[in-house]
Design a protein around this motif. Structure first.
Motif, mmCIF file in Angstrom:
data_model
loop_
_atom_site.group_PDB
_atom_site.id
_atom_site.type_symbol
_atom_site.label_atom_id
_atom_site.label_comp_id
_atom_site.label_asym_id
_atom_site.label_seq_id
_atom_site.Cartn_x
_atom_site.Cartn_y
_atom_site.Cartn_z
ATOM 1 N N VAL A 1 -18.911 -23.556 16.998
ATOM 2 C CA VAL A 1 -17.755 -23.249 16.190
ATOM 3 C C VAL A 1 -17.146 -21.917 15.921
ATOM 4 N N ALA A 2 -17.988 -20.837 15.701
ATOM 5 C CA ALA A 2 -17.405 -19.459 15.799
ATOM 6 C C ALA A 2 -16.866 -19.136 17.020
ATOM 7 N N GLY A 3 -17.382 -19.406 18.056
ATOM 8 C CA GLY A 3 -16.911 -19.186 19.528
ATOM 9 C C GLY A 3 -15.186 -19.937 19.531
ATOM 10 N N LEU A 4 -15.229 -21.122 19.109
ATOM 11 C CA LEU A 4 -13.745 -21.912 19.229
ATOM 12 C C LEU A 4 -12.814 -21.033 18.365
ATOM 13 N N LEU A 5 -13.509 -20.763 17.327
ATOM 14 C CA LEU A 5 -12.453 -20.044 16.234
ATOM 15 C C LEU A 5 -11.863 -18.655 16.838
ATOM 16 N N TRP A 6 -12.925 -17.844 17.579
ATOM 17 C CA TRP A 6 -12.478 -16.744 18.140
ATOM 18 C C TRP A 6 -11.371 -16.988 19.283
ATOM 19 N N VAL A 7 -11.485 -18.028 20.108
ATOM 20 C CA VAL A 7 -10.614 -18.313 21.043
ATOM 21 C C VAL A 7 -9.186 -18.608 20.553
ATOM 22 N N ALA A 8 -9.232 -19.206 19.511
ATOM 23 C CA ALA A 8 -7.985 -19.715 18.590
ATOM 24 C C ALA A 8 -7.496 -18.363 18.078
ATOM 25 N N GLU A 9 -8.288 -17.463 17.542
ATOM 26 C CA GLU A 9 -7.757 -16.011 17.012
ATOM 27 C C GLU A 9 -6.936 -15.459 18.248
ATOM 28 N N ASN A 10 -7.646 -15.438 19.419
ATOM 29 C CA ASN A 10 -6.820 -14.883 20.418
ATOM 30 C C ASN A 10 -5.560 -15.478 20.848
ATOM 31 N N VAL A 11 -5.339 -16.767 20.682
ATOM 32 C CA VAL A 11 -4.335 -17.602 21.128
ATOM 33 C C VAL A 11 -3.187 -17.070 19.905
ATOM 34 N N GLY A 12 -3.744 -16.962 18.450
ATOM 35 C CA GLY A 12 -2.827 -16.752 17.464
ATOM 36 C C GLY A 12 -2.284 -15.351 17.534
ATOM 37 N N THR A 13 -3.009 -14.442 18.019
ATOM 38 C CA THR A 13 -2.665 -12.865 17.998
ATOM 39 C C THR A 13 -1.695 -13.003 19.325
ATOM 40 N N ALA A 14 -1.899 -13.392 20.551
ATOM 41 C CA ALA A 14 -1.125 -13.390 21.758
ATOM 42 C C ALA A 14 0.289 -14.088 21.461
ATOM 43 N N ALA A 15 0.097 -15.069 20.333
ATOM 44 C CA ALA A 15 1.745 -15.603 19.842
ATOM 45 C C ALA A 15 2.335 -14.764 18.854
ATOM 46 N N GLY A 16 1.665 -13.560 18.507
ATOM 47 C CA GLY A 16 2.210 -12.823 17.512
ATOM 48 C C GLY A 16 2.243 -13.587 16.047
ATOM 49 N N ALA A 17 1.374 -14.452 15.666
ATOM 50 C CA ALA A 17 1.179 -14.852 14.399
ATOM 51 C C ALA A 17 0.728 -13.663 13.554
ATOM 52 N N TRP A 18 -0.095 -12.670 13.916
ATOM 53 C CA TRP A 18 -0.424 -11.519 13.180
ATOM 54 C C TRP A 18 -1.100 -10.414 14.478
ATOM 55 N N ILE A 19 -1.036 -9.425 13.974
ATOM 56 C CA ILE A 19 -1.920 -8.366 15.022
ATOM 57 C C ILE A 19 -2.656 -7.584 14.495
ATOM 58 N N TYR A 20 -3.758 -7.153 15.095
ATOM 59 C CA TYR A 20 -4.506 -6.187 14.818
ATOM 60 C C TYR A 20 -4.088 -4.488 14.976
#
Length: 293
Positions: free
Chosen positions: A232-251
């Protein structure tokens, strides 16, 4: 309904009955391999169904970035908040989610939003600054991203009738979850204890096994709980990459252009899994396997 049977929503009940009929027919006809294939398909369908709220949120984030006009009268962040609320209301109205589950999902909202307000204030990550529906630097749709994790967790508990062998004492899990959550705040001022906390989590859950079945007449399958945490943590990390690529938030390291989210965030999600599991046990207490297993 037996006292320990966790109720399904109407759609989930139909999926479960179809799976029972199909596997029973194949097994009677001697098609055990095909019956196992159906079991695997149903497992995938139920996993996808458990992720439905998170998947919708991810689609909304990407769609808002790609298609929503930058100069629209309603800010993109506010549109996302209203869309997320509409999805949550629809799921309740269509009986795709129960009121009991909404309690723990609301708790995910509060826990997640509190951390978001602090993390954005110290510069850990940043959101767009437009919109009115926000607390400080945090648009209110972020709470729904944490709620998506809660929605998934409570759904898999009931969809797969999860049972646990050697589940650690609830008081110990609650204490560790509180320490992990506190470390997300205190590591900005004190030494980061994440590796100590990760070791404690592995010790606490290392002997714990999870029993599941894809429908109520299917055979029980077992897997280590830690393996489920990692998946599950791995899937969340992948989703986080999608979210940041979409610009929902950035590091901070993504300000000059998108880059992969560092692997250290995977550890953060793994620790957050511990907090998530404890929150879910408020609704679905861990149950032991039946003796027949």
């Amino acid at each position: 309904m037996t006292p320990d049977r966790v109720p399904f929503t109407p759609l989930e009940e139909r999926i479960d009955r179809w799976a029972q009929r199909r596997t029973s027919t194949l097994a009677t006809a001697g098609g055990m391999r095909r019956a196992r294939l159906v079991e695997l398909v149903v497992f995938g369908l139920k996993q996808a169904w458990a992720c439905v709220f998170g998947a919708v949120m991810l689609v909304l984030l990407v769609t808002a970035r790609v298609l929503y006009p930058d100069d629209a009268p309603l800010a993109r962040a506010d549109a996302l908040v209203l869309a997320a609320v509409a999805v949550q209301v629809a799921m309740l109205a269509l009986r795709l989610e129960s009121l009991r589950e909404m309690g723990v999902i609301a708790l995910f909202h509060l826990v997640g939003t509190a951390m978001e307000v602090f993390k954005t204030a110290v510069g850990s990550w940043a959101y767009e600054t437009d919109g009115l529906l926000r607390i400080g630097e945090v648009p209110l749709y972020t709470g729904f991203m944490y709620a998506a994790v809660g929605s998934y967790m409570v759904r898999v508990m009931r969809l797969f009738d999860l049972r646990f062998t050697r589940y650690p004492p609830l008081l110990a899990t609650a204490a560790l979850a509180a320490a992990i959550y506190a470390n997300f705040f205190t590591h900005h001022y004190l030494p980061d204890a994440r590796w100590v906390l990760l070791a404690a989590m592995l010790l606490l859950y290392g002997r714990c096994a999870m029993s599941l079945r894809v429908h109520r007449r299917a055979p029980w399958r077992r897997m280590p709980v830690i393996a489920a945490f990692l998946g599950v943590a791995g899937l969340l990390w992948v989703a986080e990459n999608v979210g940041t690529a979409a610009g929902a938030w950035i590091y901070p390291h993504q300000r000059a252009g998108w880059e992969l989210v560092p692997a250290s965030k995977f550890v953060s999600w793994l620790l957050l899994m511990m907090v998530s599991v404890v929150l879910v046990t408020l609704v679905h207490r861990p149950r032991r396997p039946e003796r027949a297993q």
